[in-house]
Design a protein around this motif. Structure first.
Motif, PDB file in Angstrom:
ATOM      1  N   ARG A   1       0.840  -1.195   0.000  1.00  0.00           N
ATOM      2  CA  ARG A   1       0.000   0.000   0.000  1.00  0.00           C
ATOM      3  C   ARG A   1       0.880   1.251   0.000  1.00  0.00           C
ATOM      4  NH1 ARG A   1      -3.118   0.875   5.117  1.00  0.00           N
ATOM      5  NH2 ARG A   1      -1.913   2.746   5.349  1.00  0.00           N
ATOM      6  N   ALA A   2       0.604   2.120  -0.951  1.00  0.00           N
ATOM      7  CA  ALA A   2       1.316   3.403  -1.012  1.00  0.00           C
ATOM      8  C   ALA A   2       0.724   4.350   0.018  1.00  0.00           C
ATOM      9  CB  ALA A   2       1.193   3.997  -2.409  1.00  0.00           C
TER      10      ALA A   2
ATOM     11  N   ILE B   1       5.842   7.049   1.402  1.00  0.00           N
ATOM     12  CA  ILE B   1       6.169   5.838   2.158  1.00  0.00           C
ATOM     13  C   ILE B   1       5.235   4.717   1.704  1.00  0.00           C
ATOM     14  CG2 ILE B   1       6.257   4.749   4.440  1.00  0.00           C
ATOM     15  CD1 ILE B   1       8.316   6.938   4.191  1.00  0.00           C
ATOM     16  N   THR B   2       5.812   3.623   1.262  1.00  0.00           N
ATOM     17  CA  THR B   2       5.045   2.444   0.883  1.00  0.00           C
ATOM     18  C   THR B   2       5.202   1.417   2.002  1.00  0.00           C
ATOM     19  OG1 THR B   2       5.307   2.836  -1.471  1.00  0.00           O
ATOM     20  CG2 THR B   2       4.860   0.564  -0.807  1.00  0.00           C
ATOM     21  N   THR B   3       4.135   0.698   2.301  1.00  0.00           N
ATOM     22  CA  THR B   3       4.210  -0.342   3.328  1.00  0.00           C
ATOM     23  C   THR B   3       3.866  -1.689   2.713  1.00  0.00           C
ATOM     24  OG1 THR B   3       3.602   1.211   5.066  1.00  0.00           O
ATOM     25  CG2 THR B   3       3.331  -1.124   5.559  1.00  0.00           C
TER      26      THR B   3
ATOM     27  N   PRO C   1       7.574  -0.783   6.328  1.00  0.00           N
ATOM     28  CA  PRO C   1       7.449   0.530   5.683  1.00  0.00           C
ATOM     29  C   PRO C   1       8.793   0.945   5.092  1.00  0.00           C
ATOM     30  CG  PRO C   1       7.603   0.784   8.055  1.00  0.00           C
ATOM     31  CD  PRO C   1       7.636  -0.694   7.775  1.00  0.00           C
ATOM     32  N   HIS C   2       8.735   1.606   3.941  1.00  0.00           N
ATOM     33  CA  HIS C   2       9.980   2.052   3.314  1.00  0.00           C
ATOM     34  C   HIS C   2       9.700   3.240   2.403  1.00  0.00           C
ATOM     35  CE1 HIS C   2       8.811   0.177  -0.520  1.00  0.00           C
ATOM     36  NE2 HIS C   2       8.319  -0.783   0.236  1.00  0.00           N
TER      37      HIS C   2
ATOM     38  N   VAL D   1      14.302  -3.962   0.325  1.00  0.00           N
ATOM     39  CA  VAL D   1      12.915  -4.297   0.640  1.00  0.00           C
ATOM     40  C   VAL D   1      12.689  -5.807   0.487  1.00  0.00           C
ATOM     41  CG1 VAL D   1      10.501  -3.906   0.031  1.00  0.00           C
ATOM     42  CG2 VAL D   1      12.121  -1.999  -0.025  1.00  0.00           C
ATOM     43  N   GLU D   2      13.181  -6.388  -0.587  1.00  0.00           N
ATOM     44  CA  GLU D   2      13.033  -7.836  -0.790  1.00  0.00           C
ATOM     45  C   GLU D   2      13.782  -8.603   0.295  1.00  0.00           C
ATOM     46  OE1 GLU D   2      10.993  -9.495  -2.791  1.00  0.00           O
ATOM     47  OE2 GLU D   2      10.283  -7.531  -3.416  1.00  0.00           O
ATOM     48  N   GLY D   3      14.951  -8.104   0.685  1.00  0.00           N
ATOM     49  CA  GLY D   3      15.712  -8.746   1.762  1.00  0.00           C
ATOM     50  C   GLY D   3      14.944  -8.732   3.074  1.00  0.00           C
TER      51      GLY D   3
END
Length: 189
Positions: free
Chosen positions: A126-127, A135-137, A162-163, A172-174
């Motif tokens: 979710r953006a 911030i996208t979570t 969140p990033h 993020v994938e890590g």
């Protein structure tokens, strides 16, 4: 299966568990305040404590059992602010635990067969908007049905990653892989 006394998961270095109760809140707030003193920004300290208190109240309202956080720096390891919350879940009458996960997740739930049995997993992205724009979570959910013959009860773990929108995709994938790895250590006691 009778005689269950709980569950366990293994956490990587730098992670802590906080029970969602007054003692857990006090421990978390003390650690947060100590970290903010190191930064030396009193205004940020106040804002973060207010935000943390509001989030803690939300955890209490949703009857969250515990929260797991990467709350200590580990040398040489870049971390996103990942958290995992666990709640006890009972399906509504007439449905099973597994059937109730779809409406809870609001996205398709996949079944992953493992050595300890099936794990139900889902993912949402979710953006942010308004104050959280940019911030996208990524949310990862996991369901574990209680192995006592009652197919209506179990545990639900929800991880939040969140990033910033421009975060390195590999980071993020890590973080998502780390959460998957933590959840693969889940065992009933």
């Amino acid at each position: 299966m009778s005689g269950l006394t709980g569950f366990r998961i293994l956490l990587p270095p730098g992670w802590s568990q906080y029970r969602v109760d007054p003692d857990g809140r006090a421990q978390f707030m003390a650690k947060l305040s100590a970290r903010m003193k190191q930064i030396g920004n009193p205004e940020l300290d106040i804002r973060l404590r207010m935000l943390a208190n509001a989030q803690w109240r939300q955890l209490e309202q949703t009857r969250t059992h515990s929260v797991y956080l990467a709350d200590r720096d580990v040398e040489g390891l870049a971390q996103l602010p990942v958290s995992i919350a666990v709640t006890q879940h009972m399906a509504p009458a007439g449905t099973t635990f597994v059937e109730s996960l779809g409406p809870l997740a609001r996205v398709p739930v996949e079944t992953i067969d493992t050595a300890i049995g099936p794990i139900r997993r889902w993912q949402r992205v979710r953006a942010g908007d308004g104050e959280t724009a940019g911030i996208t979570t990524r949310t990862l959910g996991y369901g574990f049905v209680l192995p006592d013959g009652d197919d209506r009860r179990g545990l639900v773990f929800v991880a939040s990653i969140p990033h910033p929108d421009d975060a390195d995709d590999q980071l993020v994938e890590g973080a998502a892989e780390l959460v998957d790895t933590i959840m693969e250590t889940f065992r009933w006691r």
